[in-house]
Write a protein that holds these residues in place. Sequence first.
Motif, PDB file in Angstrom:
ATOM      1  N   UNK A  59      64.458  82.020  31.122  1.00 30.50           N
ATOM      2  CA  UNK A  59      64.877  83.104  32.010  1.00 30.50           C
ATOM      3  C   UNK A  59      64.755  82.706  33.474  1.00 30.50           C
ATOM      4  N   UNK A  60      63.674  82.027  33.828  1.00 28.70           N
ATOM      5  CA  UNK A  60      63.480  81.630  35.221  1.00 28.70           C
ATOM      6  C   UNK A  60      64.556  80.639  35.651  1.00 28.70           C
ATOM      7  N   UNK A  61      64.838  79.662  34.811  1.00 24.72           N
ATOM      8  CA  UNK A  61      65.835  78.669  35.197  1.00 24.72           C
ATOM      9  C   UNK A  61      67.258  79.223  35.152  1.00 24.72           C
ATOM     10  N   UNK A  62      67.528  80.163  34.281  1.00 22.51           N
ATOM     11  CA  UNK A  62      68.838  80.805  34.290  1.00 22.51           C
ATOM     12  C   UNK A  62      68.980  81.719  35.512  1.00 22.51           C
ATOM     13  N   UNK A  63      67.874  82.275  35.988  1.00 23.36           N
ATOM     14  CA  UNK A  63      67.889  83.056  37.226  1.00 23.36           C
ATOM     15  C   UNK A  63      68.268  82.156  38.398  1.00 23.36           C
ATOM     16  N   UNK A  64      67.790  80.922  38.372  1.00 21.19           N
ATOM     17  CA  UNK A  64      68.158  79.919  39.367  1.00 21.19           C
ATOM     18  C   UNK A  64      69.670  79.720  39.383  1.00 21.19           C
ATOM     19  N   UNK A  65      70.272  79.585  38.206  1.00 23.73           N
ATOM     20  CA  UNK A  65      71.725  79.411  38.107  1.00 23.73           C
ATOM     21  C   UNK A  65      72.448  80.671  38.576  1.00 23.73           C
TER      22      UNK A  65
ATOM     23  N   UNK B 278      80.079  82.468  54.505  1.00 26.55           N
ATOM     24  CA  UNK B 278      79.234  81.276  54.461  1.00 26.55           C
ATOM     25  C   UNK B 278      77.803  81.561  54.868  1.00 26.55           C
ATOM     26  N   UNK B 279      77.641  82.386  55.901  1.00 28.68           N
ATOM     27  CA  UNK B 279      76.282  82.691  56.369  1.00 28.68           C
ATOM     28  C   UNK B 279      75.489  83.425  55.294  1.00 28.68           C
ATOM     29  N   UNK B 280      76.122  84.367  54.617  1.00 27.37           N
ATOM     30  CA  UNK B 280      75.442  85.102  53.549  1.00 27.37           C
ATOM     31  C   UNK B 280      75.108  84.152  52.392  1.00 27.37           C
ATOM     32  N   UNK B 281      75.983  83.189  52.105  1.00 28.47           N
ATOM     33  CA  UNK B 281      75.717  82.223  51.037  1.00 28.47           C
ATOM     34  C   UNK B 281      74.518  81.356  51.376  1.00 28.47           C
ATOM     35  N   UNK B 282      74.455  80.875  52.598  1.00 21.26           N
ATOM     36  CA  UNK B 282      73.317  80.046  53.009  1.00 21.26           C
ATOM     37  C   UNK B 282      72.039  80.873  53.011  1.00 21.26           C
ATOM     38  N   UNK B 283      72.130  82.108  53.471  1.00 21.13           N
ATOM     39  CA  UNK B 283      70.965  82.990  53.446  1.00 21.13           C
ATOM     40  C   UNK B 283      70.516  83.257  52.019  1.00 21.13           C
ATOM     41  N   UNK B 284      71.458  83.434  51.114  1.00 25.79           N
ATOM     42  CA  UNK B 284      71.147  83.627  49.696  1.00 25.79           C
ATOM     43  C   UNK B 284      70.364  82.434  49.158  1.00 25.79           C
ATOM     44  N   UNK B 285      70.819  81.234  49.482  1.00 23.77           N
ATOM     45  CA  UNK B 285      70.144  80.039  48.979  1.00 23.77           C
ATOM     46  C   UNK B 285      68.767  79.883  49.605  1.00 23.77           C
TER      47      UNK B 285
ATOM     48  N   UNK C 274      66.757  82.166  51.193  1.00 23.86           N
ATOM     49  CA  UNK C 274      65.775  83.228  50.929  1.00 23.86           C
ATOM     50  C   UNK C 274      65.491  83.377  49.444  1.00 23.86           C
ATOM     51  N   UNK C 275      66.535  83.545  48.634  1.00 25.07           N
ATOM     52  CA  UNK C 275      66.299  83.831  47.226  1.00 25.07           C
ATOM     53  C   UNK C 275      65.972  82.586  46.416  1.00 25.07           C
ATOM     54  N   UNK C 276      66.780  81.543  46.540  1.00 30.22           N
ATOM     55  CA  UNK C 276      66.503  80.338  45.767  1.00 30.22           C
ATOM     56  C   UNK C 276      65.296  79.620  46.336  1.00 30.22           C
ATOM     57  N   UNK C 277      65.240  79.502  47.661  1.00 36.02           N
ATOM     58  CA  UNK C 277      64.148  78.765  48.278  1.00 36.02           C
ATOM     59  C   UNK C 277      62.839  79.518  48.329  1.00 36.02           C
ATOM     60  N   UNK C 278      62.887  80.812  48.414  1.00 40.32           N
ATOM     61  CA  UNK C 278      61.655  81.578  48.566  1.00 40.32           C
ATOM     62  C   UNK C 278      61.253  82.351  47.337  1.00 40.32           C
ATOM     63  N   UNK C 279      62.086  83.272  46.931  1.00 40.59           N
ATOM     64  CA  UNK C 279      61.739  84.175  45.838  1.00 40.59           C
ATOM     65  C   UNK C 279      61.596  83.417  44.524  1.00 40.59           C
TER      66      UNK C 279
END
Length: 183
Positions: free
Chosen positions: A31-37, A52-59, A61-66
């Motif tokens: 589940x954790x790794x599928x959440x990554x995908x 693009x800015x929202x995509x970078x922010x998504x990566x 904040x969410x991928x890098x942090x959460x």
Amino acid sequence: MNMMQALFYLMGCVTLASALTVAFSKNLVRSIFMFFITLFGLAGLYVLALADFVAVTQIVIYVGGILVLILFAFMLSGKEALAAAQEQTNRFINLKNLPSVLLALLFLIVLINVIFKADVANLQWIKEANGVKNVIDVNESMINNIGINLMTRYLLPFEAISILLMLALVGAAHLSRKEDMRG
């Protein structure tokens, strides 16, 4: 069908399939790794939507942090708690979950109703803004301005939040590894 539509459908299917796997998988690691995908798929959809800015922010904040925080919480969990979580065999819909399922269905009905009844092209405030030319055109200086302000004017709050998040992570690690003092 052009290439952009094909990429959109591919990205949408990958994101939806991985999100459903996250929701219905009994294996926490999967589940954790599928959440990554799922999060990367959403970032790809933002890129296709020219946000693009929202995509970078998504990566960032969410991928890098959460997601890293979720991985740390998983790694710092005790073996007993993980085994108990994986051995739960509750059905998805039972009498205890009925109110939450009914509430989710109600929200789904409201959302579908809003989507089908909304006429975005004919909203009065959009027509008025277009009529008086009160529309902000997107340009590169807006995104550059956000980055410059974040690293100059708002650097202290930015760093204070990062230190606060680090302290929360250290506190969570300390609480999860604390030995039982009674024994």
